[in-house]
Design an enzyme around this catalytic site. Structure first.
Site, PDB file in Angstrom:
ATOM      1  N   GLY A   1      29.025  30.370  35.275  1.00 40.48           N
ATOM      2  CA  GLY A   1      28.115  29.509  36.022  1.00 40.48           C
ATOM      3  C   GLY A   1      27.606  28.303  35.252  1.00 40.48           C
ATOM      4  O   GLY A   1      26.764  27.566  35.755  1.00 40.48           O
TER       5      GLY A   1
ATOM      6  N   LYS B   1      37.548  43.703  39.219  1.00 37.00           N
ATOM      7  CA  LYS B   1      37.283  42.648  38.241  1.00 37.00           C
ATOM      8  C   LYS B   1      36.210  43.206  37.316  1.00 37.00           C
ATOM      9  O   LYS B   1      35.034  43.307  37.681  1.00 37.00           O
ATOM     10  CB  LYS B   1      36.794  41.364  38.916  1.00 37.00           C
ATOM     11  CG  LYS B   1      36.542  40.260  37.905  1.00 37.00           C
ATOM     12  CD  LYS B   1      35.637  39.164  38.418  1.00 37.00           C
ATOM     13  CE  LYS B   1      35.091  38.389  37.235  1.00 37.00           C
ATOM     14  NZ  LYS B   1      34.059  37.429  37.640  1.00 37.00           N
TER      15      LYS B   1
ATOM     16  N   ASN C   1      33.520  30.243  41.169  1.00 35.23           N
ATOM     17  CA  ASN C   1      32.587  30.492  42.268  1.00 35.23           C
ATOM     18  C   ASN C   1      31.538  29.387  42.340  1.00 35.23           C
ATOM     19  O   ASN C   1      31.519  28.581  43.262  1.00 35.23           O
ATOM     20  CB  ASN C   1      31.912  31.865  42.069  1.00 35.23           C
ATOM     21  CG  ASN C   1      31.004  32.267  43.234  1.00 35.23           C
ATOM     22  OD1 ASN C   1      30.616  31.463  44.075  1.00 35.23           O
ATOM     23  ND2 ASN C   1      30.652  33.523  43.286  1.00 35.23           N
TER      24      ASN C   1
ATOM     25  N   GLY D   1      33.221  29.281  34.114  1.00 32.63           N
ATOM     26  CA  GLY D   1      32.930  28.078  33.359  1.00 32.63           C
ATOM     27  C   GLY D   1      33.320  26.784  34.044  1.00 32.63           C
ATOM     28  O   GLY D   1      32.912  25.709  33.609  1.00 32.63           O
TER      29      GLY D   1
END
Lengths: 325, 87
Positions: A188, A127, A241, A220
């Site tokens: 985040g 990633k 996350n 987001g």
């Protein structure tokens, strides 16, 4: 994990009773089949055990991990690989924290070395993040494009974090990215999908002549409806996350994310109705009591009902008790 | 440190006067390692055997199977990394 060509969703993606009406093809990225359309990060959890419970609740089978310096003084900390079975989860190492292409390429290669011989399907995956600004964590498009080309040349399957800029998205795909992953909003931030129109254009650019090309919204998400909204646009998956790890009840939020991902995907496949300015009644307009029947003869009128002389136009004086929904 | 073979002085002015050691940088910190030692020796000295690691020496990843063959020279820059939680 579902067979690539079975056409049947796996239990991970399907929180309700199995039914042919909700059949879906599983997500495929770089030749690997994922049974869930959620990719979930492993950062910011209070405990490793809690993290594992959240991953299970989310239904994901692909998780991101970060590459960091080993602590040389107190190396006896918990090892994340003791909690993540590489046979159960496709591990996707990230290059988070890199602010130039050189560092990102180095970290990607270290991540590949870490996963070598673990039998993990994602060992050649990365990633890719090349950040351009520490406060917004927005990507540096020039460094991201350069690193993508170098890592593709080096044999990596590059899943690349980018902004929702459709032109950059097109360039990254042309550079060989296995998946372009536009952000919904800053990492985040929990702001959700700030510019759905840009994502729509990204989808057209990336999937117009290549409908199976995987596009994943990365970053987001704040809550479940953000995941549903992204999936309804037609993206292939969502990576998140913080929205789970920092929820007041992370495990419950993980479950909500799984349901939202499923709901959004099904709504996309089902095809939503067009938006209209005015109402359209869902109940029959005929047969409402107290109203003069439109046609008393029983035969439907074959001539236009509107514009007959001597009649009050419909709409000018509402009938009492007009039906709503 | 668990081994006297690897110093942790963090300051080159306190470098060991013991002959046969060389100064290297490990994860951003100055260290003395025995001359002629390998990257594998360093991993052992740091007590990191058995942990999931990747090692980079002077910007190049050293595959696990070749750590013992990778001799550390003076001023080598070494990064030793592992996997942690991340998004």
């Amino acid at each position: 994990m579902a067979d690539a060509f079975s056409g049947i969703v796996s239990p991970a993606a399907m929180p309700m009773t199995p039914d042919q009406a909700i059949a879906d093809r599983p997500l495929q990225v770089a030749g690997i089949t994922l049974s869930s359309r959620l990719v979930v990060g492993t950062g910011k959890y209070a405990t490793m055990a809690g993290m594992v419970r959240c991953l299970e609740a989310s239904g994901t089978d692909c998780v991101t991990v970060a590459v960091r310096r080993e602590r040389l003084v107190t190396a006896a900390g918990e090892k994340i690989l003791d909690f993540l079975d590489p046979a159960r989860f496709t591990l996707l190492p990230n290059t988070a924290g890199c602010f130039n292409a050189d560092d990102a390429v180095r970290v990607a290669r270290l991540g590949r070395e870490l996963l070598r011989d673990l039998g993990n399907p994602g060992s050649e995956w990365v990633k890719l993040e090349v950040l351009g600004d520490p406060r917004t964590l927005l990507p540096d498009p020039v460094g991201t494009l350069e690193a993508t080309a170098r890592l593709v040349e080096d044999g990596f399957a590059v899943l690349v974090y980018t902004s929702d800029d459709p032109v950059v998205a097109r360039r990254l795909k042309a550079a060989g990215a296995a998946s372009v992953m536009p952000a919904g909003s800053p990492i985040g931030s929990g702001q959700g999908i700030l510019n759905p129109n840009n994502l729509r254009i990204c989808l057209e650019e990336l999937k117009g002549n290549d409908p199976d090309y995987p596009v994943i919204v990365d970053a987001g998400v704040g809550t479940a409806s953000d995941v549903a909204a992204a999936m309804e646009l037609g993206v292939d998956g969502v990576l998140l996350n913080t929205a789970i790890a920092r929820a007041a009840e992370p495990e419950r939020m993980a479950h909500a994310m799984r349901a939202a991902c499923f709901a959004g995907r099904q709504a996309y496949l089902a095809g939503r109705i067009p938006r209209r300015l005015y109402a359209t009644a869902s109940s029959p307009e005929e047969g409402v009591i107290g109203r003069v029947p439109r046609s008393s003869g029983g035969n439907p009128a074959s001539s236009p009902e509107e514009g007959v002389i001597g009649r009050v136009p419909r709409g000018s004086a509402p009938l009492p008790g007009q039906a709503g929904e | 440190m668990s081994s006297p073979a690897v110093g942790d002085h963090g300051d080159s002015t306190h470098r060991s006067a013991e002959s046969g050691s060389v100064g290297v940088t490990v994860n951003g910190q100055r260290r003395e390692v025995p001359a002629g030692g390998s990257a594998h020796d360093l991993v052992v000295a740091l007590g990191l055997v058995g942990r999931p690691l990747a090692v980079e020496v002077n910007g190049r990843v050293v595959p696990r199977a070749r750590l013992a063959d990778c001799m550390l020279e003076a001023e080598s820059v070494i990064e030793i990394v592992t996997l942690v939680g991340g998004g």
